[in-house]
Enzyme design. Structure first.
Site, PDB file in Angstrom:
ATOM      1  CB  CYS A 155      -2.509   1.650   6.989  1.00  0.00           C
ATOM      2  SG  CYS A 155      -1.948   2.469   5.512  1.00  0.00           S
ATOM      3  CG  HIS A 175      -3.647  10.967  12.498  1.00  0.00           C
ATOM      4  ND1 HIS A 175      -4.789  10.204  12.468  1.00  0.00           N
ATOM      5  CD2 HIS A 175      -3.083  10.864  11.265  1.00  0.00           C
ATOM      6  CE1 HIS A 175      -4.911   9.665  11.261  1.00  0.00           C
ATOM      7  NE2 HIS A 175      -3.894  10.060  10.515  1.00  0.00           N
ATOM      8  NE  ARG A 216      -4.050  -2.828   4.647  1.00  0.00           N
ATOM      9  CZ  ARG A 216      -4.423  -1.634   4.174  1.00  0.00           C
ATOM     10  NH1 ARG A 216      -3.556  -0.646   4.115  1.00  0.00           N
ATOM     11  NH2 ARG A 216      -5.662  -1.430   3.746  1.00  0.00           N
ATOM     12  CG  ASP A 272      -6.868  -4.832   4.257  1.00  0.00           C
ATOM     13  OD1 ASP A 272      -6.123  -4.531   5.214  1.00  0.00           O
ATOM     14  OD2 ASP A 272      -7.081  -4.056   3.313  1.00  0.00           O
ATOM     15  CB  CYS A 327      -0.968  -0.002   1.185  1.00  0.00           C
ATOM     16  SG  CYS A 327      -0.175   0.253   2.775  1.00  0.00           S
ATOM     17  CG  HIS A 343      -7.137   5.569   9.245  1.00  0.00           C
ATOM     18  ND1 HIS A 343      -6.437   6.585   8.625  1.00  0.00           N
ATOM     19  CD2 HIS A 343      -8.220   6.144   9.816  1.00  0.00           C
ATOM     20  CE1 HIS A 343      -7.087   7.739   8.818  1.00  0.00           C
ATOM     21  NE2 HIS A 343      -8.168   7.494   9.538  1.00  0.00           N
ATOM     22  CB  CYS A 395       0.456   8.351  20.226  1.00  0.00           C
ATOM     23  SG  CYS A 395       1.510   8.167  21.680  1.00  0.00           S
TER      24      CYS A 395
END
Ligand code: FE
Length: 172
Positions: A158, A141, A156, A148, A104, A144, A135
């Site tokens: 990401c 931030h 996952r 999958d 990705c 996400h 955190c």
């Protein structure tokens, strides 16, 4: 003439006061948007303080919920042994043995290191329903999490490279 001058001074002071109040309101709104809930956080700083510590890219990602372009971050293709900590506060977030090649373009992990250091929040921005990863120590931030990922968790995480700092070496 003197009264006229005094009136000018009063009008100037009132206008300056309104401007300062407006600027502060904007900062507060931004802080609320970036860190919706600061209760229970170990590290709480103002946006001005974060800007002194972080690069503009790191600030945009972690405090303003930005997203770096895929395949551009410094860790998306890193598979050395080591630990990934929060770029803002240094909390341990992920370890290299849970990092995998997702294709990705962002650093991807199938498990978080510590459930105490990471918090998940529902994110309905941009017309999507996603789970935001932040955190738990400083509310940065991070990215996400999606369903999958590979076994054993099927998750996952990401994560933006600019939200992380990699510490190479043997994992404790
Ligand atoms: Fe943090």
């Amino acid at each position: 003439m003197l009264i006229h001058k005094k009136m000018k001074t009063v009008i100037f002071l009132v206008m300056a006061g309104l401007f300062i109040q407006s600027a502060c309101s904007q900062v507060n709104t931004k802080q609320v948007m970036g860190t919706t809930d600061t209760s229970g956080l170990k590290v709480v700083r103002t946006d001005a303080e974060w800007k002194k510590i972080l690069t503009p890219a790191q600030f945009n990602i972690t405090r303003l919920k930005g997203t770096e372009r895929p395949f551009t971050g410094k860790y998306w293709n890193t598979f050395e042994k080591g630990t990934y900590v929060c770029v803002c506060c240094g909390a341990v977030l992920f370890r290299s043995d849970t990092k995998f090649e997702s294709g990705c373009g962002w650093p991807s992990f199938y498990e978080q290191d510590s459930h105490a250091n990471i918090k998940l929040r529902r994110d309905t921005s941009y017309g999507m329903i996603r789970t935001e990863v932040v955190c738990g120590n400083c509310c940065a931030h991070l990215g996400h999490v999606f369903d999958d990922g590979p076994p054993p968790t099927g998750k996952r995480y990401c994560i933006n490279s600019d939200a992380l700092k990699f510490i190479p070496g043997k994992q404790p």
